[in-house]
Design a protein around this motif. Structure first.
Motif, mmCIF file in Angstrom:
data_model
loop_
_atom_site.group_PDB
_atom_site.id
_atom_site.type_symbol
_atom_site.label_atom_id
_atom_site.label_comp_id
_atom_site.label_asym_id
_atom_site.label_seq_id
_atom_site.Cartn_x
_atom_site.Cartn_y
_atom_site.Cartn_z
ATOM 1 N N LEU A 25 0.880 -1.172 0.000
ATOM 2 C CA LEU A 25 0.000 0.000 0.000
ATOM 3 C C LEU A 25 0.913 1.217 0.000
ATOM 4 N N ILE A 26 0.506 2.273 -0.713
ATOM 5 C CA ILE A 26 1.245 3.528 -0.633
ATOM 6 C C ILE A 26 0.287 4.604 -0.154
ATOM 7 N N MET A 27 0.643 5.218 0.968
ATOM 8 C CA MET A 27 -0.245 6.199 1.606
ATOM 9 C C MET A 27 0.486 7.533 1.753
ATOM 10 N N GLY A 28 -0.302 8.558 2.086
ATOM 11 C CA GLY A 28 0.277 9.886 2.284
ATOM 12 C C GLY A 28 -0.718 10.920 1.818
ATOM 13 N N PRO A 29 -0.518 12.170 2.220
ATOM 14 C CA PRO A 29 -1.461 13.235 1.853
ATOM 15 C C PRO A 29 -1.528 13.451 0.345
ATOM 16 N N PRO A 30 -2.590 14.140 -0.125
ATOM 17 C CA PRO A 30 -2.706 14.438 -1.549
ATOM 18 C C PRO A 30 -1.472 15.191 -2.021
ATOM 19 N N GLU B 214 3.212 23.029 2.878
ATOM 20 C CA GLU B 214 3.674 24.002 1.851
ATOM 21 C C GLU B 214 4.215 23.272 0.624
ATOM 22 N N THR B 215 4.995 22.223 0.864
ATOM 23 C CA THR B 215 5.554 21.424 -0.242
ATOM 24 C C THR B 215 4.425 20.802 -1.037
ATOM 25 N N ILE B 216 3.447 20.275 -0.319
ATOM 26 C CA ILE B 216 2.319 19.586 -0.958
ATOM 27 C C ILE B 216 1.527 20.535 -1.854
ATOM 28 N N ILE B 217 1.229 21.713 -1.315
ATOM 29 C CA ILE B 217 0.432 22.686 -2.083
ATOM 30 C C ILE B 217 1.185 23.108 -3.351
ATOM 31 N N GLU B 218 2.485 23.315 -3.189
ATOM 32 C CA GLU B 218 3.314 23.710 -4.341
ATOM 33 C C GLU B 218 3.342 22.588 -5.384
ATOM 34 N N ARG B 219 3.449 21.349 -4.932
ATOM 35 C CA ARG B 219 3.494 20.220 -5.877
ATOM 36 C C ARG B 219 2.158 20.065 -6.612
ATOM 37 N N ILE B 220 1.065 20.189 -5.857
ATOM 38 C CA ILE B 220 -0.244 19.954 -6.495
ATOM 39 C C ILE B 220 -0.599 21.070 -7.478
ATOM 40 N N THR B 221 -0.378 22.316 -7.062
ATOM 41 C CA THR B 221 -0.821 23.408 -7.930
ATOM 42 C C THR B 221 0.038 23.494 -9.200
ATOM 43 N N LYS C 271 -7.623 18.632 4.556
ATOM 44 C CA LYS C 271 -8.424 18.552 5.787
ATOM 45 C C LYS C 271 -9.028 17.137 5.911
ATOM 46 N N ILE C 272 -9.577 16.657 4.806
ATOM 47 C CA ILE C 272 -10.185 15.314 4.820
ATOM 48 C C ILE C 272 -9.112 14.258 5.090
ATOM 49 N N TYR C 273 -7.938 14.458 4.522
ATOM 50 C CA TYR C 273 -6.845 13.503 4.770
ATOM 51 C C TYR C 273 -6.538 13.442 6.265
ATOM 52 N N ARG C 274 -6.388 14.628 6.882
ATOM 53 C CA ARG C 274 -6.046 14.662 8.326
ATOM 54 C C ARG C 274 -7.133 13.980 9.150
ATOM 55 N N GLU C 275 -8.397 14.252 8.809
ATOM 56 C CA GLU C 275 -9.508 13.741 9.629
ATOM 57 C C GLU C 275 -9.781 12.258 9.403
ATOM 58 N N GLN C 276 -9.758 11.842 8.138
ATOM 59 C CA GLN C 276 -10.245 10.489 7.839
ATOM 60 C C GLN C 276 -9.159 9.473 7.490
ATOM 61 N N ILE D 122 -1.020 -8.089 3.229
ATOM 62 C CA ILE D 122 -0.226 -6.916 2.872
ATOM 63 C C ILE D 122 1.172 -7.114 3.452
ATOM 64 N N ASP D 123 2.208 -6.820 2.638
ATOM 65 C CA ASP D 123 3.573 -6.986 3.110
ATOM 66 C C ASP D 123 4.118 -5.702 3.724
ATOM 67 N N VAL D 124 3.876 -4.580 3.055
ATOM 68 C CA VAL D 124 4.425 -3.299 3.522
ATOM 69 C C VAL D 124 3.436 -2.180 3.198
ATOM 70 N N VAL D 125 3.334 -1.219 4.128
ATOM 71 C CA VAL D 125 2.564 0.005 3.872
ATOM 72 C C VAL D 125 3.562 1.173 3.888
ATOM 73 N N LEU D 126 3.740 1.803 2.734
ATOM 74 C CA LEU D 126 4.645 2.961 2.664
ATOM 75 C C LEU D 126 3.864 4.212 3.026
ATOM 76 N N ASN D 127 4.424 5.021 3.898
ATOM 77 C CA ASN D 127 3.754 6.256 4.320
ATOM 78 C C ASN D 127 4.616 7.449 3.946
ATOM 79 N N LEU D 128 4.246 8.156 2.867
ATOM 80 C CA LEU D 128 5.022 9.306 2.394
ATOM 81 C C LEU D 128 4.624 10.557 3.168
#
Ligand code: AP5
Length: 219
Positions: free
Chosen positions: A4-9, A118-125, A173-178, A107-113
């Motif tokens: 699994l690969i997880m992490g914020p948007p 600030e980095t995230i917003i810059e990458r997405i936009t 926000k949804i990522y943090r909450e859910q 599941i063998d491994v869950v990667l959490n990025l």
């Protein structure tokens, strides 16, 4: 190998998934991609999902669980897979447990990025995507040789509708909450491996390799 690969948007899951897929010859399932494909095909799933994606909200659990359950029936995922963007809620994680138990898979491994907001917003936009092969670019970090044209296949690049500041704030926000509570769910089982995704793509690859290091299919 089942990952699994997880992490914020926007943290770089799709970028690292492309690397893992190529390096480890593993099938990649992205629920976000499945929804975007359904929307492009204008089928009933796409019609249902479109509003949620445009608003940056999660598609209801029952719909996403069914989608993943059906997808995992395909023979190409029998030997292993990298699941990207699922699960995103505790009920989705519980449903995944049931699906895997039925197939006697684990599941063998869950990667959490992880990276700063600030980095995230810059990458997405700044994200741009090839309309043909799906290759990922960025307006300043990962530029194509010719503006708005894919280096791999020459097709035009586009920007996702949900890649604007307002929607990104809602997705975070949804990522943090859910979704964040899920990290503990997998950490308790000893499956979670944190990956510092702040640096360059090359740095991130090194971190992913470190996190996957020592793992083999016989573990
Ligand atoms: P989804 O497609 O899963 O979106 P997301 O989780 O928000 O993740 P992103 O695709 O935005 O980002 P990413 O982490 O893959 O980053 P990327 O590698 O592209 O989901 C979209 C929507 O679908 C959801 O909002 C929801 O509506 C629905 N959905 C999906 N799954 C669902 C579920 N389970 N339940 C309910 N609803 C669901 O990188 C981003 C940018 O940064 C790119 O431009 C890239 O080139 C650049 N970049 C990457 N790494 C670096 C680096 N190290 N340095 C510089 N730039 C970098």
């Amino acid at each position: 190998m089942r990952l699994l690969i997880m992490g914020p948007p926007g943290v770089g899951k799709g970028t690292m998934a492309a690397y893992i897929k190529k390096t480890y010859n593993i099938s990649h399932i992205s629920t976000g991609e499945l929804y975007r494909e359904a929307i492009a095909r204008m089928n009933s799933l796409g019609a249902l999902a479109k509003g949620y994606l445009d608003r940056g909200e999660l598609v209801p659990d029952a719909v996403t669980v069914d989608l993943v359950k059906e997808t995992l029936k395909k023979s190409e995922y029998k030997e292993g897979f990298l699941l990207d963007g699922f699960p995103r809620t505790i009920p989705q994680a519980q449903a995944l447990d049931d699906i895997l138990e039925e197939k006697q898979w684990k599941i063998d491994v869950v990667l959490n990025l992880t990276a700063d907001d600030e980095t995230i917003i810059e990458r997405i936009t700044g994200r741009r995507i090839c309309s043909n092969c799906g290759a990922l670019y960025h307006t300043t970090n990962i530029k194509p040789a010719v503006d708005d044209i894919c280096d791999n296949c020459g097709a035009a690049l586009f920007q996702r509708l949900d890649d604007n500041r307002e929607t990104v704030a809602r997705r975070l926000k949804i990522y943090r909450e859910q979704t964040e509570p899920l990290l503990e769910y997998y950490r308790r089982r000893g499956l979670l491996r944190d990956v510092d995704a702040e640096g360059t793509v090359a740095d991130n690859i090194k971190e992913v390799e470190k996190a996957l290091g020592g793992f083999n299919d016989n573990d």
